[in-house]
Every structure is written in structure tokens, then in C-alpha cells.
Scaffold this motif. Sequence first.
Motif, PDB file in Angstrom:
ATOM      1  N   VAL A 111      35.778  32.201 -57.669  1.00 54.66           N
ATOM      2  CA  VAL A 111      34.436  31.670 -57.720  1.00 54.66           C
ATOM      3  C   VAL A 111      33.833  31.323 -56.289  1.00 54.66           C
ATOM      4  CG1 VAL A 111      33.396  29.508 -58.594  1.00 54.66           C
ATOM      5  CG2 VAL A 111      35.057  30.868 -60.103  1.00 54.66           C
ATOM      6  N   PHE A 112      34.637  30.729 -55.402  1.00 56.97           N
ATOM      7  CA  PHE A 112      34.028  30.386 -54.088  1.00 56.97           C
ATOM      8  C   PHE A 112      33.482  31.625 -53.280  1.00 56.97           C
ATOM      9  CE2 PHE A 112      34.904  29.716 -49.467  1.00 56.97           C
ATOM     10  CZ  PHE A 112      34.024  28.830 -49.502  1.00 56.97           C
ATOM     11  N   ILE A 113      34.564  32.713 -53.268  1.00 55.21           N
ATOM     12  CA  ILE A 113      34.174  34.009 -52.683  1.00 55.21           C
ATOM     13  C   ILE A 113      32.965  34.517 -53.281  1.00 55.21           C
ATOM     14  CG2 ILE A 113      34.777  36.326 -51.864  1.00 55.21           C
ATOM     15  CD1 ILE A 113      36.425  33.938 -50.477  1.00 55.21           C
TER      16      ILE A 113
ATOM     17  N   ILE B 207      35.370  28.680 -43.545  1.00 57.01           N
ATOM     18  CA  ILE B 207      36.795  29.180 -43.242  1.00 57.01           C
ATOM     19  C   ILE B 207      37.535  28.227 -43.903  1.00 57.01           C
ATOM     20  CG2 ILE B 207      38.261  29.693 -41.347  1.00 57.01           C
ATOM     21  CD1 ILE B 207      36.206  30.774 -39.761  1.00 57.01           C
ATOM     22  N   LEU B 208      37.284  26.851 -43.718  1.00 52.46           N
ATOM     23  CA  LEU B 208      38.175  25.669 -43.991  1.00 52.46           C
ATOM     24  C   LEU B 208      38.042  25.812 -45.701  1.00 52.46           C
ATOM     25  CD1 LEU B 208      36.842  22.837 -41.750  1.00 52.46           C
ATOM     26  CD2 LEU B 208      38.926  23.979 -41.619  1.00 52.46           C
ATOM     27  N   PHE B 209      37.014  25.880 -46.160  1.00 53.78           N
ATOM     28  CA  PHE B 209      36.931  25.896 -47.919  1.00 53.78           C
ATOM     29  C   PHE B 209      37.735  27.135 -48.213  1.00 53.78           C
ATOM     30  CE2 PHE B 209      34.223  22.418 -47.925  1.00 53.78           C
ATOM     31  CZ  PHE B 209      33.785  22.341 -49.118  1.00 53.78           C
ATOM     32  N   ALA B 210      37.640  28.317 -47.723  1.00 46.41           N
ATOM     33  CA  ALA B 210      38.711  29.537 -47.970  1.00 46.41           C
ATOM     34  C   ALA B 210      39.986  29.358 -47.819  1.00 46.41           C
ATOM     35  CB  ALA B 210      37.868  30.596 -47.265  1.00 46.41           C
ATOM     36  N   MET B 211      40.571  28.760 -46.752  1.00 45.15           N
ATOM     37  CA  MET B 211      41.778  28.447 -46.422  1.00 45.15           C
ATOM     38  C   MET B 211      42.455  27.284 -47.639  1.00 45.15           C
ATOM     39  SD  MET B 211      42.002  28.194 -42.262  1.00 45.15           S
ATOM     40  CE  MET B 211      43.668  27.582 -42.414  1.00 45.15           C
ATOM     41  N   SER B 212      41.559  26.341 -48.027  1.00 45.87           N
ATOM     42  CA  SER B 212      42.142  25.475 -48.797  1.00 45.87           C
ATOM     43  C   SER B 212      42.364  25.691 -50.219  1.00 45.87           C
ATOM     44  CB  SER B 212      40.778  24.126 -48.962  1.00 45.87           C
ATOM     45  OG  SER B 212      40.783  23.452 -47.355  1.00 45.87           O
ATOM     46  N   VAL B 213      41.084  26.670 -50.702  1.00 43.75           N
ATOM     47  CA  VAL B 213      41.390  27.269 -51.966  1.00 43.75           C
ATOM     48  C   VAL B 213      42.364  28.036 -52.014  1.00 43.75           C
ATOM     49  CG1 VAL B 213      38.793  26.801 -52.898  1.00 43.75           C
ATOM     50  CG2 VAL B 213      39.386  28.878 -51.681  1.00 43.75           C
ATOM     51  N   SER B 214      42.759  28.724 -50.897  1.00 40.00           N
ATOM     52  CA  SER B 214      43.754  29.840 -50.983  1.00 40.00           C
ATOM     53  C   SER B 214      45.281  28.936 -50.749  1.00 40.00           C
ATOM     54  CB  SER B 214      43.615  30.912 -49.915  1.00 40.00           C
ATOM     55  OG  SER B 214      42.434  31.361 -49.904  1.00 40.00           O
ATOM     56  N   LEU B 215      45.123  28.181 -49.783  1.00 33.57           N
ATOM     57  CA  LEU B 215      46.715  27.668 -49.499  1.00 33.57           C
ATOM     58  C   LEU B 215      46.882  26.372 -50.123  1.00 33.57           C
ATOM     59  CD1 LEU B 215      46.500  28.631 -45.526  1.00 33.57           C
ATOM     60  CD2 LEU B 215      47.759  29.779 -47.445  1.00 33.57           C
ATOM     61  N   LEU B 216      45.915  25.749 -50.763  1.00 29.31           N
ATOM     62  CA  LEU B 216      46.231  24.474 -51.263  1.00 29.31           C
ATOM     63  C   LEU B 216      46.178  24.544 -52.951  1.00 29.31           C
ATOM     64  CD1 LEU B 216      44.186  21.867 -48.914  1.00 29.31           C
ATOM     65  CD2 LEU B 216      46.580  22.141 -49.144  1.00 29.31           C
ATOM     66  N   ASN B 217      46.348  25.571 -53.481  1.00 30.26           N
ATOM     67  CA  ASN B 217      46.093  26.007 -54.731  1.00 30.26           C
ATOM     68  C   ASN B 217      47.800  26.065 -55.132  1.00 30.26           C
ATOM     69  OD1 ASN B 217      45.952  26.924 -57.249  1.00 30.26           O
ATOM     70  ND2 ASN B 217      44.328  28.243 -56.811  1.00 30.26           N
ATOM     71  N   PRO B 218      48.271  25.275 -55.871  1.00 24.91           N
ATOM     72  CA  PRO B 218      49.861  25.373 -56.136  1.00 24.91           C
ATOM     73  C   PRO B 218      49.861  26.622 -57.245  1.00 24.91           C
ATOM     74  CG  PRO B 218      49.131  22.940 -56.333  1.00 24.91           C
ATOM     75  CD  PRO B 218      47.903  23.836 -56.065  1.00 24.91           C
ATOM     76  N   HIS B 219      49.180  26.859 -58.118  1.00 24.27           N
ATOM     77  CA  HIS B 219      49.179  27.794 -58.973  1.00 24.27           C
ATOM     78  C   HIS B 219      49.360  29.128 -58.518  1.00 24.27           C
ATOM     79  CE1 HIS B 219      47.843  25.160 -62.747  1.00 24.27           C
ATOM     80  NE2 HIS B 219      49.041  24.950 -62.509  1.00 24.27           N
ATOM     81  N   ALA B 220      48.221  29.207 -57.573  1.00 24.97           N
ATOM     82  CA  ALA B 220      48.289  30.573 -56.694  1.00 24.97           C
ATOM     83  C   ALA B 220      49.573  30.738 -55.766  1.00 24.97           C
ATOM     84  CB  ALA B 220      47.034  30.633 -55.939  1.00 24.97           C
TER      85      ALA B 220
END
Length: 200
Positions: free
Chosen positions: A23-25, A109-122
Motif C-alpha cells: 500500500v505504501f509503495i 526512506i524512513l517509512f519504507a524501512m519501517s513498513v518493511s523491517l517493523l512488520n512482524p508478519h512479514a
Amino acid sequence: MEAMIHGILLAFGLILPLGVQNVFIFTQGATQPNIFKALPATITAALCDTLLILLAVFGLSAIVLQFEWLRTGLMVVGILFLLYMGYSIWKSKASTVKTGQSMTVKKQILFAMSVSLLNPHAILDTIGVIGTSALRYVNTEQLLFTVACITVSWCWFLGLTVVGATLKKMDGSGAIMNAFNKCSAVFIWCTALLLLTDLF
């Protein structure tokens, strides 16, 4: 060849479902003045996915996730960030793209890193599925499997950005993107709620 096909199909299966990262991308492709200004988010998400895939294949992240306190901490941070991100997207206006007020490179960059690396399910999906599947291969086959997964990730995020930018051109008034932003915010808040129920 079997390892490469397996990697492609598996990566597509994991990345296709609608998620916060997708969704973010897509939103960045649709809200940035042009497609090139959306690339920081796209490239960051792809690099983060590459990192997660490499960690999964080589087993390093599996060791980290043995610590329950780390998993809990990751989920708490992820929930708080998703709540904030949902609020930011809800308040954003598609019309601001024309006035040059779209998300900055640093924020992308900060948002993309967060939704990628702070997503436990991913993270758990990457480790549990890709990491486990990679165990059946060794040497060159394992390398081909890993490269296939990474390639699918990069192609997918670039494709989402292009689709978002194309939709923006068809939406002169910004009404479609404003509606999409609202739906995205609600989806992100629901994801945060789902993580909260998992936590307890």
C-alpha cells in the motif's frame, strides 16, 4: 532451474497479498510529482526485502527470533508506527502533489524501512517460508533460489510504483487518490489492531 522456478513462485505467493508495504509503495507512486521522486521508497523497500531474504536463507534471523522479548518489542514498535502512519496517510491530500508538498526523500526512506523491517508478519513469513524452503537446496541451487526471490521482490515494487504513477495521471481531480488514502489508512489501522490481538 527447479530452484529458480520454486523461488519465483514462492516469492510471488508471499508478496502478492495486499499489505502495508505494498500500500505504501503504491501510494508513493501515485502521490509523488513524478515516478522518479517515488524511487527512494521503492528502492528502500526492495533493499529491505533483499536483506530479509538473505537473512532467512542463511538462518541468521531465525536465531534472533528465538528471543520472545525481542519479538514482543518488535510488535509493540510496529503497532505504534502503524498507528502513526495511518494517521499521516489519512491527513494527506492528493492535491498537495501539485504544490510540491509530497513526502520528502528522508521520510520516504524512513517509512519504507519501517513498513518493511517493523512488520512482524512479514519477517516471520520470510523466515518461516523462504528460510525453510531454502533448506532443500545447496550451493548453486540455493543461490539461484535466493536470486529468484530477490528479483521478484524488486520487479514487484517497481511495478507497484509504475501502476500508482499511471493511476495519478488518470485522476486529474485527485478524488480517487484521496479516497484511496482514506482506505489505506483504515487498512493500516486494521493491521495494527490485528498485531495488537496477536500480542495479547
